[in-house]
Motif scaffolding. Structure first.
Motif, PDB file in Angstrom:
ATOM      1  N   LEU A  26      68.758  51.617  56.622  1.00  0.00           N
ATOM      2  CA  LEU A  26      69.429  52.738  57.285  1.00  0.00           C
ATOM      3  C   LEU A  26      68.369  53.739  57.740  1.00  0.00           C
ATOM      4  O   LEU A  26      67.516  54.134  56.946  1.00  0.00           O
ATOM      5  N   PRO A  29      69.464  60.060  59.041  1.00  0.00           N
ATOM      6  CA  PRO A  29      70.609  60.463  59.875  1.00  0.00           C
ATOM      7  C   PRO A  29      70.197  61.331  61.056  1.00  0.00           C
ATOM      8  O   PRO A  29      69.309  62.171  60.943  1.00  0.00           O
ATOM      9  N   ARG A  57      79.314  52.736  58.107  1.00  0.00           N
ATOM     10  CA  ARG A  57      77.849  52.631  57.962  1.00  0.00           C
ATOM     11  C   ARG A  57      77.169  53.387  59.108  1.00  0.00           C
ATOM     12  O   ARG A  57      76.210  54.117  58.908  1.00  0.00           O
ATOM     13  N   ALA A  58      77.698  53.220  60.319  1.00  0.00           N
ATOM     14  CA  ALA A  58      77.141  53.936  61.474  1.00  0.00           C
ATOM     15  C   ALA A  58      77.302  55.447  61.292  1.00  0.00           C
ATOM     16  O   ALA A  58      76.369  56.224  61.522  1.00  0.00           O
ATOM     17  N   SER A  60      77.461  57.107  58.646  1.00  0.00           N
ATOM     18  CA  SER A  60      76.615  57.637  57.562  1.00  0.00           C
ATOM     19  C   SER A  60      75.246  58.073  58.086  1.00  0.00           C
ATOM     20  O   SER A  60      74.538  58.830  57.423  1.00  0.00           O
ATOM     21  N   VAL A  61      74.844  57.587  59.268  1.00  0.00           N
ATOM     22  CA  VAL A  61      73.568  58.033  59.854  1.00  0.00           C
ATOM     23  C   VAL A  61      73.797  58.816  61.145  1.00  0.00           C
ATOM     24  O   VAL A  61      72.869  59.024  61.935  1.00  0.00           O
ATOM     25  N   GLU A 256      72.964  46.517  64.624  1.00  0.00           N
ATOM     26  CA  GLU A 256      74.304  47.050  64.370  1.00  0.00           C
ATOM     27  C   GLU A 256      74.301  48.506  64.814  1.00  0.00           C
ATOM     28  O   GLU A 256      73.240  49.111  64.945  1.00  0.00           O
ATOM     29  N   SER A 257      75.496  49.076  64.976  1.00  0.00           N
ATOM     30  CA  SER A 257      75.583  50.445  65.503  1.00  0.00           C
ATOM     31  C   SER A 257      74.775  51.462  64.693  1.00  0.00           C
ATOM     32  O   SER A 257      74.322  52.467  65.247  1.00  0.00           O
ATOM     33  N   TYR A 258      74.590  51.222  63.400  1.00  0.00           N
ATOM     34  CA  TYR A 258      73.837  52.196  62.592  1.00  0.00           C
ATOM     35  C   TYR A 258      72.367  52.279  63.019  1.00  0.00           C
ATOM     36  O   TYR A 258      71.636  53.178  62.568  1.00  0.00           O
ATOM     37  N   CYS A 259      71.933  51.349  63.878  1.00  0.00           N
ATOM     38  CA  CYS A 259      70.529  51.360  64.329  1.00  0.00           C
ATOM     39  C   CYS A 259      70.303  52.257  65.550  1.00  0.00           C
ATOM     40  O   CYS A 259      69.150  52.386  66.006  1.00  0.00           O
TER      41      CYS A 259
END
Ligand SMILES: [Zn+2]
Ligand SMILES: [Zn+2]
Length: 297
Positions: A26, A29, A57-58, A60-61, A256-259
């Motif tokens: 992760l 943020p 998950r996305a 969260s950042v 993934e979108s969290y990136c």
């Protein structure tokens, strides 16, 4: 829902994914971001629970909303369904240029138009031209089929008053020519912009919006980085195109979108601005182009 033909972006892109690399950690943020183009089903999020987990998950950042994009008829049904499972998920509906021949399936136009009319569908995409796959694998739509499908989607975007989300692979001049020939809709977004500075300038002058993916972070993407520097603040978006095109230094791992923060931080650095400012302006652009339902969420 698993696509009926190939992967969202064609089987060659799988080479970018690798099989063994673990998912990237992760990132720190960066609040207020949007993933302007992803494929949730390609990230194996095919149930309400899996979608919620991925979007949590996305979030969260700092990636607060995502647009999940269809490439074929099955995916068009899936993306609209997925957009109902979670308030933070929006859909884009179209046939990918390599699957353009699906437009000739009985009832396809009617069904695409019905799905694209859904209030949760915020763009007509991804459509466009893809010359890369011609002759490289079976079942790729011919140039004639791709031009016809692109024209049909351009008309659909205009009729529905929704932005056109373009996939362009090795077809810069032909994409511009088709937009001129058919008449561009009010809002045009180049997803995963891959051109050089000259192409970026051409698009910018026409008022088009350029969306950058992890490819801009690749060390050999010098021309693309030059392009990303010259885009005005209000014509810039950031996306993952997950599960493909994971940003540096995690290239080859599943995306993934969290990136999104990896690419957003890189773009901010490239443009000499604070990451918070990059987040703010790309999200303002997303709110403007994707319309009221998106902006209000
Ligand atoms: Zn694409
Ligand atoms: Zn895509």
């Amino acid at each position: 829902m698993v696509p009926s033909t190939g992967t969202p972006e064609g089987p060659g892109r799988m080479a970018d994914m690798g099989k063994k690399k673990p998912p990237p950690p992760l990132p720190a943020p960066l609040p207020g971001l949007v993933d302007a183009h992803t494929h949730l089903d390609g990230c194996r999020a095919t149930t309400p629970e899996a979608v919620r987990e991925l979007v949590d998950r996305a979030a969260s950042v700092g990636v607060q909303r995502v647009v999940t994009v269809a490439c074929d008829l099955d995916q068009a049904r899936y993306v609209v369904e997925a957009s109902r499972w979670d308030d933070r998920v929006f859909a884009a509906v179209a046939l990918h240029p390599t699957d353009a021949h699906q437009l000739e399936v009985d009832g396809a136009r009617e069904e695409l138009e019905r799905l694209a009319s859904d209030p949760r569908c915020v763009a007509i995409g991804e459509t466009g031209l893809d010359w890369y796959w011609l002759g490289k694998r079976d079942g790729v739509a011919t140039p004639e089929q791709q031009h016809a499908s692109f024209g049909w989607h351009i008309d659909l975007a205009k009729r529905l008053g929704k932005p056109l989300m373009i996939h362009n692979r090795e077809a810069d001049a032909d994409i511009i020519a088709d937009l001129d020939r058919f008449g561009a809709p009010e809002t045009v977004i180049f997803h995963c912009f891959s051109g050089d500075a000259a192409m970026a300038r051409e698009c910018v002058d026409r008022g088009y919006v350029l969306s950058f993916s992890g490819t801009v972070t690749f060390s050999n993407a010098v021309q693309l980085q030059e392009a990303a520097r010259l885009v005005p603040d209000d014509q810039l978006l950031v996306e993952t195109d997950a599960p493909y095109l994971t940003p540096h230094p995690h290239r080859g791992a599943p995306n993934e979108s969290y990136c999104v923060p990896y690419t957003a931080n890189y773009l901010a650095d490239l443009r000499g601005i604070a990451p918070e400012r990059l987040a703010e302006m790309t999200t303002a652009t997303a709110d403007r182009v994707f319309g009221e339902a998106f902006a209000k969420s």
